[in-house]
Write a protein that holds these residues in place. Structure first.
Motif, short mmCIF file in Angstrom:
data_model
loop_
_atom_site.label_atom_id
_atom_site.label_comp_id
_atom_site.label_asym_id
_atom_site.label_seq_id
_atom_site.Cartn_x
_atom_site.Cartn_y
_atom_site.Cartn_z
N THR A 138 0.85 -1.18 0.00
CA THR A 138 0.00 0.00 0.00
C THR A 138 0.89 1.24 0.00
N GLU A 192 1.07 5.71 -1.19
CA GLU A 192 0.28 6.92 -1.41
C GLU A 192 0.64 7.53 -2.76
N ARG A 234 -4.42 6.63 -0.91
CA ARG A 234 -3.61 5.42 -0.70
C ARG A 234 -4.15 4.32 -1.61
#
Length: 189
Positions: free
Chosen positions: A132, A134, A173
């Motif tokens: 994950t 951004e 995100r």
């Protein structure tokens, strides 16, 4: 050593060729219309980092080295390389920047990875399939643009470029596939 057929060789496997250990970078099977199917294997020699490309008939036997795959946590990076810790024994291993290659962009502090260890030396790394990250910057949404199959370029917080759907904006995100850096989905956190 274990003998396996060439068509079952995968990325990250460690092979012994002529007494030297090699880590497999890519392995592709080719089935031409005529002739014998072959497996193209690109590998890096562990001792000195030299990259080698070999072709084997898919039924040919290759020697796979005994390598222990164990979970480690990524700690930090410094001038010596990338440092990992075994969560059970608290032993630390270091991998060089060359050994990790392009995967270094996806390493995050505390991330659990699988290290392939041969005789106490970390020789290959296997990251989680998804991370994950951004979105650092991307183009603004254009009104009236359909979300069907048009993707727009974006730069992730780790500096990697990828393509994302039009509704994704900077600061969002997203889940990214570590294998090819492609967008999977919006993060659910």
């Amino acid at each position: 050593m274990v003998k396996i057929i060439a068509s079952s060789v995968r990325k990250g496997n460690v092979l012994e060729v002529e007494g030297k250990l090699y880590v497999v970078l890519t392995a592709q099977n080719f089935h031409p219309g005529k002739g014998t199917p072959v497996t193209q294997v690109d590998m890096r020699r562990i001792s000195d980092g030299v990259k080698v490309s070999e072709r084997y008939r898919t039924t040919e036997q290759v020697e796979r080295a005994f390598v222990e795959d164990r979970e480690h946590n990524f700690l930090y990076e410094d001038g010596e390389g990338y440092h990992f810790m075994n969560p059970e024994s608290y032993d630390q291993l270091t991998m060089s920047i060359d050994d990790i290659g392009d995967l270094k962009a996806y390493l995050q502090e505390g991330m659990t990875v699988i290290l392939s260890v041969h005789e106490g030396v970390a020789i290959a790394i296997d990251l989680p399939r998804h991370v994950t990250l951004e979105i650092a910057e991307t183009e603004p949404v254009v009104k009236g643009q359909t979300a069907s199959s048009s993707y727009k370029p974006a730069i992730l917080s780790n500096g990697i470029r990828t393509l994302v759907p039009p509704h994704i904006s900077a600061g969002t995100r997203v889940v990214i596939a570590t294998e090819d850096g492609s967008y999977v989905e919006r993060a659910k956190d």
